[in-house]
Scaffold this active site. Sequence first.
Site, PDB file in Angstrom:
ATOM      1  N   HIS A  25      49.110  43.960  34.837  1.00  0.00           N
ATOM      2  CA  HIS A  25      48.371  45.224  34.929  1.00  0.00           C
ATOM      3  C   HIS A  25      46.872  44.958  34.997  1.00  0.00           C
ATOM      4  CE1 HIS A  25      47.715  49.586  33.881  1.00  0.00           C
ATOM      5  NE2 HIS A  25      46.568  49.075  33.448  1.00  0.00           N
ATOM      6  N   GLU A  26      46.366  44.130  34.083  1.00  0.00           N
ATOM      7  CA  GLU A  26      44.935  43.851  34.044  1.00  0.00           C
ATOM      8  C   GLU A  26      44.487  42.991  35.225  1.00  0.00           C
ATOM      9  OE1 GLU A  26      42.854  45.357  32.214  1.00  0.00           O
ATOM     10  OE2 GLU A  26      44.370  46.355  30.989  1.00  0.00           O
ATOM     11  N   HIS A  29      43.886  45.132  38.274  1.00  0.00           N
ATOM     12  CA  HIS A  29      42.580  45.801  38.258  1.00  0.00           C
ATOM     13  C   HIS A  29      41.492  44.845  38.745  1.00  0.00           C
ATOM     14  CE1 HIS A  29      43.825  49.483  36.429  1.00  0.00           C
ATOM     15  NE2 HIS A  29      44.090  48.975  35.226  1.00  0.00           N
TER      16      HIS A  29
END
Length: 219
Positions: A25-26, A29
Amino acid sequence: MFDITHFVRTLAIWAIPVLFAITVHEVAHGWVAWKRGDPTAMLMGRLTLNPVKHIDPFGTIILPGILLLFHSPFLFGYAKPVPVNFSGLKKPKTDMVWVAIAGPAANLLMAIFWTAILWLGGHLPGTLAYVATPMQLMGEAGIIINVILIIFNLIPIPPLDGGRVAVGLLPASASIALSRVEPYGFIILIVLLFTGILWNVLGPLFLWVYHFFLAVGAG
Protein backbone atom coordinates in the site's frame (compact mmCIF):
# COMPACT_ATOMS: atom_id res chain seq x y z
CA MET A 1 -6.48 -16.98 29.99
CA PHE A 2 -3.67 -16.44 27.46
CA ASP A 3 -3.53 -19.25 24.91
CA ILE A 4 -0.03 -19.35 23.43
CA THR A 5 -1.02 -21.98 20.87
CA HIS A 6 -3.85 -19.82 19.56
CA PHE A 7 -1.55 -16.77 19.51
CA VAL A 8 1.17 -18.50 17.49
CA ARG A 9 -1.32 -20.09 15.08
CA THR A 10 -3.07 -16.78 14.43
CA LEU A 11 0.23 -14.93 14.07
CA ALA A 12 1.46 -17.50 11.52
CA ILE A 13 -1.69 -17.09 9.44
CA TRP A 14 -1.96 -13.29 9.56
CA ALA A 15 1.65 -12.04 9.64
CA ILE A 16 2.43 -12.28 5.91
CA PRO A 17 -0.95 -10.92 4.65
CA VAL A 18 -0.86 -7.97 7.08
CA LEU A 19 2.79 -7.06 6.46
CA PHE A 20 2.42 -7.15 2.69
CA ALA A 21 -0.95 -5.40 2.69
CA ILE A 22 0.41 -2.34 4.48
CA THR A 23 3.84 -2.45 2.82
CA VAL A 24 2.62 -2.67 -0.78
CA HIS A 25 0.00 0.00 0.00
CA GLU A 26 2.70 2.48 1.01
CA VAL A 27 5.10 1.51 -1.80
CA ALA A 28 2.29 2.14 -4.31
CA HIS A 29 1.86 5.70 -2.99
CA GLY A 30 5.59 6.39 -3.23
CA TRP A 31 6.00 4.79 -6.66
CA VAL A 32 3.19 6.82 -8.24
CA ALA A 33 4.51 10.00 -6.58
CA TRP A 34 7.95 9.25 -8.07
CA LYS A 35 6.47 8.72 -11.53
CA ARG A 36 4.54 11.99 -11.21
CA GLY A 37 7.63 14.02 -10.32
CA ASP A 38 8.30 13.64 -6.58
CA PRO A 39 11.29 11.37 -5.80
CA THR A 40 11.12 11.87 -2.00
CA ALA A 41 10.10 8.31 -1.13
CA MET A 42 12.54 6.85 -3.64
CA LEU A 43 15.47 8.91 -2.29
CA MET A 44 14.59 7.85 1.27
CA GLY A 45 14.67 4.16 0.35
CA ARG A 46 10.96 3.65 0.87
CA LEU A 47 10.26 2.09 -2.54
CA THR A 48 11.09 -1.37 -1.25
CA LEU A 49 9.02 -4.39 -0.27
CA ASN A 50 11.22 -4.90 2.78
CA PRO A 51 8.65 -4.53 5.60
CA VAL A 52 11.34 -3.30 8.02
CA LYS A 53 11.53 -0.02 6.08
CA HIS A 54 7.82 0.61 6.62
CA ILE A 55 7.21 -0.63 10.17
CA ASP A 56 5.43 1.73 12.53
CA PRO A 57 6.02 0.54 16.14
CA PHE A 58 2.39 1.03 17.16
CA GLY A 59 0.50 0.43 13.93
CA THR A 60 2.53 -2.53 12.69
CA ILE A 61 3.46 -4.29 15.94
CA ILE A 62 1.58 -3.13 19.05
CA LEU A 63 -1.92 -2.73 17.58
CA PRO A 64 -2.01 -6.12 15.79
CA GLY A 65 -0.45 -7.69 18.91
CA ILE A 66 -3.23 -6.31 21.11
CA LEU A 67 -5.87 -7.61 18.70
CA LEU A 68 -4.21 -11.02 18.81
CA LEU A 69 -4.13 -11.07 22.62
CA PHE A 70 -7.82 -10.25 22.78
CA HIS A 71 -8.66 -12.98 20.25
CA SER A 72 -9.91 -10.53 17.63
CA PRO A 73 -11.43 -12.42 14.68
CA PHE A 74 -9.23 -10.37 12.33
CA LEU A 75 -6.16 -8.18 12.51
CA PHE A 76 -5.66 -4.58 11.48
CA GLY A 77 -2.55 -2.48 11.21
CA TYR A 78 -0.81 0.26 9.32
CA ALA A 79 2.69 1.25 8.24
CA LYS A 80 4.60 4.51 8.33
CA PRO A 81 3.18 6.73 5.58
CA VAL A 82 5.64 7.29 2.75
CA PRO A 83 6.71 10.93 2.51
CA VAL A 84 5.21 12.77 -0.44
CA ASN A 85 6.04 16.36 -1.38
CA PHE A 86 2.82 17.30 -3.16
CA SER A 87 4.28 20.59 -4.36
CA GLY A 88 6.92 18.58 -6.23
CA LEU A 89 4.34 16.75 -8.34
CA LYS A 90 3.95 17.77 -11.99
CA LYS A 91 0.31 18.73 -11.50
CA PRO A 92 -0.11 18.85 -7.69
CA LYS A 93 -3.92 18.89 -7.46
CA THR A 94 -4.51 16.23 -10.13
CA ASP A 95 -1.52 14.07 -9.27
CA MET A 96 -2.53 14.06 -5.60
CA VAL A 97 -5.56 12.01 -6.64
CA TRP A 98 -3.43 9.43 -8.46
CA VAL A 99 -0.97 9.16 -5.57
CA ALA A 100 -3.80 8.72 -3.06
CA ILE A 101 -5.78 6.16 -5.06
CA ALA A 102 -2.66 4.06 -5.68
CA GLY A 103 -2.75 2.61 -2.14
CA PRO A 104 -6.31 1.22 -2.24
CA ALA A 105 -5.71 0.08 -5.84
CA ALA A 106 -2.71 -1.95 -4.63
CA ASN A 107 -4.89 -3.48 -1.90
CA LEU A 108 -7.48 -4.42 -4.51
CA LEU A 109 -4.83 -6.27 -6.52
CA MET A 110 -3.68 -8.05 -3.36
CA ALA A 111 -7.26 -9.01 -2.49
CA ILE A 112 -7.47 -10.62 -5.94
CA PHE A 113 -4.13 -12.37 -5.34
CA TRP A 114 -5.25 -13.81 -1.98
CA THR A 115 -8.54 -14.88 -3.56
CA ALA A 116 -6.46 -16.89 -6.03
CA ILE A 117 -4.50 -18.42 -3.12
CA LEU A 118 -7.78 -19.35 -1.42
CA TRP A 119 -9.04 -20.95 -4.63
CA LEU A 120 -5.76 -22.81 -5.21
CA GLY A 121 -5.81 -24.16 -1.64
CA GLY A 122 -9.22 -25.62 -2.29
CA HIS A 123 -8.17 -27.31 -5.53
CA LEU A 124 -4.89 -28.95 -4.57
CA PRO A 125 -4.51 -32.68 -5.29
CA GLY A 126 -4.82 -35.07 -2.38
CA THR A 127 -1.05 -35.49 -2.12
CA LEU A 128 -0.76 -31.80 -1.15
CA ALA A 129 -3.74 -31.73 1.20
CA TYR A 130 -1.49 -30.91 4.17
CA VAL A 131 -0.87 -27.40 2.79
CA ALA A 132 -4.45 -26.78 1.64
CA THR A 133 -5.84 -25.58 4.97
CA PRO A 134 -2.96 -23.14 5.71
CA MET A 135 -3.30 -21.70 2.19
CA GLN A 136 -7.04 -21.28 2.58
CA LEU A 137 -6.74 -19.64 6.00
CA MET A 138 -4.01 -17.29 4.79
CA GLY A 139 -6.01 -16.51 1.65
CA GLU A 140 -9.05 -15.59 3.74
CA ALA A 141 -6.90 -13.46 6.05
CA GLY A 142 -5.41 -11.69 3.03
CA ILE A 143 -8.86 -10.92 1.67
CA ILE A 144 -10.04 -9.54 5.01
CA ILE A 145 -7.10 -7.21 5.67
CA ASN A 146 -7.01 -5.86 2.12
CA VAL A 147 -10.77 -5.27 1.93
CA ILE A 148 -10.57 -3.46 5.29
CA LEU A 149 -7.74 -1.25 4.01
CA ILE A 150 -9.58 -0.48 0.77
CA ILE A 151 -12.81 0.57 2.45
CA PHE A 152 -11.22 2.33 5.43
CA ASN A 153 -8.77 4.33 3.32
CA LEU A 154 -11.48 5.47 0.91
CA ILE A 155 -13.36 7.30 3.67
CA PRO A 156 -13.38 10.94 2.41
CA ILE A 157 -11.71 12.40 5.48
CA PRO A 158 -8.14 13.74 5.24
CA PRO A 159 -5.48 12.46 5.77
CA LEU A 160 -6.97 9.17 4.54
CA ASP A 161 -6.60 8.42 0.85
CA GLY A 162 -10.28 9.09 0.20
CA GLY A 163 -9.90 12.51 1.79
CA ARG A 164 -6.97 13.37 -0.47
CA VAL A 165 -8.93 12.18 -3.51
CA ALA A 166 -11.82 14.42 -2.49
CA VAL A 167 -9.50 17.39 -1.93
CA GLY A 168 -8.05 16.85 -5.40
CA LEU A 169 -11.41 16.55 -7.14
CA LEU A 170 -13.58 19.12 -5.37
CA PRO A 171 -13.88 22.75 -6.51
CA ALA A 172 -11.34 25.11 -4.96
CA SER A 173 -13.50 26.46 -2.11
CA ALA A 174 -14.77 23.03 -1.02
CA SER A 175 -11.29 21.54 -1.45
CA ILE A 176 -9.72 24.13 0.84
CA ALA A 177 -12.47 23.67 3.44
CA LEU A 178 -12.02 19.89 3.48
CA SER A 179 -8.22 20.12 3.64
CA ARG A 180 -8.55 22.10 6.88
CA VAL A 181 -10.07 18.99 8.48
CA GLU A 182 -6.76 17.07 8.15
CA PRO A 183 -5.29 17.95 11.59
CA TYR A 184 -8.44 16.53 13.20
CA GLY A 185 -9.00 13.63 10.81
CA PHE A 186 -7.74 10.82 13.02
CA ILE A 187 -9.58 12.20 16.06
CA ILE A 188 -12.81 12.14 14.05
CA LEU A 189 -12.10 8.57 12.93
CA ILE A 190 -11.35 7.39 16.47
CA VAL A 191 -14.64 8.88 17.70
CA LEU A 192 -16.55 7.23 14.84
CA LEU A 193 -14.80 3.93 15.54
CA PHE A 194 -15.41 3.76 19.31
CA THR A 195 -19.00 4.98 19.06
CA GLY A 196 -19.75 2.18 16.61
CA ILE A 197 -20.85 4.62 13.91
CA LEU A 198 -18.01 3.61 11.59
CA TRP A 199 -18.96 -0.08 11.64
CA ASN A 200 -22.68 0.68 11.35
CA VAL A 201 -22.01 2.66 8.18
CA LEU A 202 -19.22 0.64 6.59
CA GLY A 203 -19.87 -2.83 8.05
CA PRO A 204 -22.48 -3.88 5.46
CA LEU A 205 -20.22 -2.74 2.61
CA PHE A 206 -17.24 -4.61 4.07
CA LEU A 207 -19.26 -7.80 4.50
CA TRP A 208 -20.64 -7.59 0.95
CA VAL A 209 -17.19 -7.12 -0.63
CA TYR A 210 -15.59 -9.73 1.66
CA HIS A 211 -18.23 -12.35 0.87
CA PHE A 212 -17.91 -11.59 -2.86
CA PHE A 213 -14.17 -12.38 -2.84
CA LEU A 214 -14.77 -15.35 -0.54
CA ALA A 215 -17.37 -16.78 -2.89
CA VAL A 216 -15.00 -16.42 -5.85
CA GLY A 217 -12.17 -18.05 -3.93
CA ALA A 218 -14.36 -20.89 -2.75
CA GLY A 219 -15.70 -21.55 -6.24
